[in-house]
Motif scaffolding. Structure first.
Motif, short mmCIF file in Angstrom:
data_model
loop_
_atom_site.label_atom_id
_atom_site.label_comp_id
_atom_site.label_asym_id
_atom_site.label_seq_id
_atom_site.Cartn_x
_atom_site.Cartn_y
_atom_site.Cartn_z
N ILE A 1 3.20 -12.77 -3.31
CA ILE A 1 3.82 -11.51 -2.89
C ILE A 1 2.98 -10.82 -1.84
N LEU A 2 1.67 -10.78 -2.04
CA LEU A 2 0.80 -10.14 -1.05
C LEU A 2 0.86 -10.86 0.29
N LYS A 3 0.91 -12.18 0.25
CA LYS A 3 0.98 -12.95 1.49
C LYS A 3 2.28 -12.63 2.25
N ALA A 4 3.37 -12.48 1.51
CA ALA A 4 4.66 -12.21 2.15
C ALA A 4 4.70 -10.83 2.80
N HIS A 5 3.84 -9.91 2.34
CA HIS A 5 3.85 -8.54 2.86
C HIS A 5 2.68 -8.24 3.78
N ASN A 6 1.81 -9.21 3.98
CA ASN A 6 0.65 -9.02 4.84
C ASN A 6 1.02 -9.28 6.29
N THR A 7 0.78 -8.31 7.13
CA THR A 7 1.09 -8.48 8.56
C THR A 7 -0.13 -8.89 9.36
#
Length: 748
Positions: free
Chosen positions: A37-43
């Motif tokens: 989840i964090l990877k998907a939201h990390n820009t």
């Protein structure tokens, strides 16, 4: 319950301490649900330094005005993501004339102008609406309330101060280092009468004091998850905030899927589970069948005991809790818990409350009705109130007869309101003892004022045991003691039309020409100065308590009506902890006003003369003078940004601490231009000292490991020491240099 003292691998769903063949720790760390989840939201380019954007945001009527005002001042023209504004905190406060409803009208007009979602007063408490309407597996939600937790629905949610929400509103990111992830490995099934609050309090008691999950993600996994309903999981999950973890997430399954189908959003579901090999920085193994009915005694959720143990050792345990509470109260008033022990040894309580995002859920209230049906609360001193978490919940409880059962037994059924959680509803009488299924029992959360000789005590319990106590006329009773209760849990039917008819949803349809509605109490933030090359601060409050809560920094309850007026709200800063703080801080601010007018105050001139003995030559015209506090460990509890902004409004420039209790409070300090100094030698400081920080701006911007400081004592004595600012992003350093987040956006 077992807390592992090393990292743990979850291999095909089973915890083990060694890595499986061919798997490295680095690779296995990517196998957690949180990582995905964090990877998907990390820009950003690195997973070690996260730069995240959220799927939606939420605020209630204590916080949204300040956030929108900050974002407006920073150049926002429309909401770039769905932003839910609920009205569940100030909806029943009668303080301040028209103030509360003025704030609500401001929010509705902002929803029109910027494209937001407005939930009218008494329709739903903030977290219940977001569970019902905004959660989704794999999503992330940012909220300006510390109990923003939707992990049981596959949604990583974070409670932060308003500055972090304002950043999202102007297109910036939420920045932090990759957090640790701790597995909460559940097995077994709860015993009859044991509710979600019992499990939550057991977890809080095991993790709060030792910091086992502090600023980490709690990831709930294991075969025991399948034995819990969605409501039960939500009830545990919302209390993860009290462990001081950063966020939470649960594995999802058919129970989660059914929740989203039930709420008309089947597309929000997807399966979330750890990879075949996943590494966790820690692991808590909990057999749910071993959890007993619990009670968290005043004045913290971690002061938890099995009710069975308390009843067996009432005098000893209540005396210890009473002594601890009175130490925390600092002699302002005496709490009497031992006096609640009756001649026959039973413990009498004066009030029971089931409310909010943790207590007022459908299944909790159905269980209350099952326990109390056909019984009586009695016509003595004991009072019993129930607040549902949303109007769809309320409607279903009316239809299935639960409301009738509770009211027929003498209970009071109320509207959707968070008041009992923060000190604005069902305030007990002086000296009374209240048991509550709410999120917190901090001092004054029940509405009393120790500084004025008023004190009541709150213990946290599950709704089931509160109902059992009510059915027993106010004598403390664990639900597990009841042998004749049949828990029914009628099927739940979510009626979205309740929201469709009242909630304004302007997401994606901003109306730029729509005029904002300002009440007379809604004020802009006062301008704040940029950080000068050197800085002089005066310690105006010195707090040695082990932990200082945000409730103590800026109290809840009666202050809520002034949350939209920074100057009026600031008058309450530390009012219950150190009443001298506000006048002392104002006096220092007056010194800086004299300095800016070209006049060097005599008091400051004496300090500069003392500094010259060490070879310093302060440039008075270009050295800001501010106030500061010292506290061992400030910032436990609420996300409310006003704990920092009120200090800043009064001229605060820094905090000195041995440690900061939560990331969110430290972030609030940074966003409001308050330098969050760390000191290893607190003995170098005392109340009334001036602290000179030469070259502070340069050291800040160059990310120096340590900064020089000199304490100037009232008698002219000088003590040199060093301070640190800890890890910061470049943007955070720039915000501090510019003086606050608003200045930073104006300058960039």
């Amino acid at each position: 319950m077992k807390l592992h003292d090393t990292g743990v691998y979850l291999v095909n769903g089973v915890p083990q301490t060694s890595a499986p063949a061919g798997v490295t720790e680095a690779d296995a760390k990517k196998g957690t649900i949180a990582y995905g989840i964090l990877k998907a939201h990390n820009t950003g380019d690195s997973m070690q330094d996260l730069r995240m954007k959220f799927d939606s945001m939420t605020s209630h009527d204590i916080t949204y005005v300040g956030i929108i005002q900050t974002a407006r001042a920073s150049g926002m023209t429309e909401f770039p993501l769905p932003y839910v504004m609920t009205n569940c905190h100030n909806s029943l406060c009668a303080v301040g004339g028209t103030i509360n409803e003025d704030d609500h009208q401001f929010a509705l007009s902002a929803a029109h102008k910027y494209g937001g979602i407005y939930v009218p007063p008494n329709m739903a408490v903030i977290h219940s609406y977001n569970r019902e309407m905004m959660s989704g597996c794999g999503r992330m939600i940012l909220g300006s309330d510390s109990h923003t937790r939707y992990g049981a629905l596959g949604t990583m949610a974070v409670g932060e101060g308003g500055g972090e929400l304002a950043k999202q509103l102007v297109g910036r990111t939420y920045d932090m280092s990759y957090p640790g992830v701790v597995a909460i490995y559940l097995t077994g099934k709860p015993a009859p009468g044991v509710g979600p609050h019992d499990v939550a309090l057991a977890l809080v008691a095991a993790t709060y004091a030792n910091g086992y999950v502090k600023n980490k993600v709690m990831e709930f996994v294991g075969p025991g998850v399948a034995n819990l309903s969605a409501d039960y999981r939500n009830g545990i999950d919302v209390m993860t905030t009290e462990t001081t973890c950063w966020s939470s997430i649960w594995q999802t399954d058919d129970v989660t899927k059914e929740y989203f189908v039930q709420h008309g959003r089947p597309e929000a579901y997807k399966e979330l589970k750890p990879a075949d090999a996943a590494y966790y920085d820690g692991c808590i193994e909990l057999d749910l069948s071993t959890v007993e009915c619990m009670i968290a005694l005043p004045m913290h959720p971690s002061y938890a005991y099995p009710i069975r143990e308390l009843k067996a050792n009432a005098k000893e345990i209540l005396q210890a809790a009473q002594d601890q509470a009175n130490r925390q109260l600092g002699g302002k008033v005496e709490m009497d818990l031992v006096g609640k022990i009756c001649d026959d040894g039973r413990i009498y309580v004066d009030q029971g409350v089931v409310a909010g995002c943790s207590g007022g859920t459908y299944e909790n209230i159905c269980a209350v009705a099952d326990i109390i049906k056909g019984k009586s609360c009695g016509n003595g001193e004991f009072k019993f109130s129930v607040y549902p978490d949303s109007m769809p919940t309320y409607l279903e409880l009316v239809k299935n007869g639960a409301v009738a059962d509770i009211v027929s037994a003498g209970g009071i059924f109320r509207e959707c309101f968070c008041g009992p959680c923060f000190g604005a509803g069902d305030t007990p009488a002086n000296g009374e003892f209240s048991i509550r299924h709410t999120t917190r029992n901090f001092p004054n959360r029940e509405g009393s004022k120790p500084g004025e000789g008023q004190i009541s005590a709150v213990a946290l319990m599950d709704a089931r045991s509160i109902a059992a106590t009510a059915a027993n006329g106010g004598y403390l009773t664990a639900a597990s003691e009841l042998t004749d209760v049949e828990y029914t849990v009628p099927d739940y039917h979510f009626e979205q039309g309740v929201y469709d008819k009242r909630v304004y949803n302007g997401w994606g349809h901003p109306e730029p020409d729509y005029a904002l509605k300002f009440g007379p109490n809604i004020k802009d933030w006062p301008e704040q100065p940029a950080l000068t090359d050197d800085l002089l601060v005066k310690i105006v409050s010195y707090i040695t308590d082990p932990v200082t809560t945000t409730d103590e920094l800026i109290p809840s309850g009666e202050t809520s009506s002034f949350r939209s007026n920074p100057l009026r709200l600031a008058e309450f800063t530390l009012s219950r902890k150190d009443p001298a703080y506000v006048p002392n801080a104002k006096a220092v601010k007056a010194l800086d006003e004299q300095r800016k007018a070209g006049e060097l105050p005599a008091e400051v001139a004496r300090v500069y003369d003392d500094l010259k003995k060490l070879g310093y030559a302060p440039d008075a015209a270009n050295t800001n003078i501010g106030s500061a506090i010292f506290a061992n460990k400030p910032g436990d509890g609420s996300a409310r940004e006003q704990a920092a902004s009120c200090q800043r409004v009064l001229g605060g420039a820094a905090n000195f601490a041995c440690e900061y209790a939560t990331k969110r409070y430290r972030s609030n300090c940074i966003n409001w231009g308050m330098l969050p100094f760390l000191v290893e030698n607190p003995g170098a400081l005392d109340n009334g000292d001036y602290v000179y920080l030469p070259g502070v701006r340069k050291a800040l911007l160059e990310a120096a490991d340590e900064l020089d400081a000199v304490a100037v004592k009232p008698d002219g004595g000088l003590v040199k020491f060093t301070v640190k600012l800890g890890a910061m992003t470049d943007a955070e350093r720039r915000i501090l240099a510019d003086g606050c987040l608003i200045n930073y956006y104006k300058n960039n």
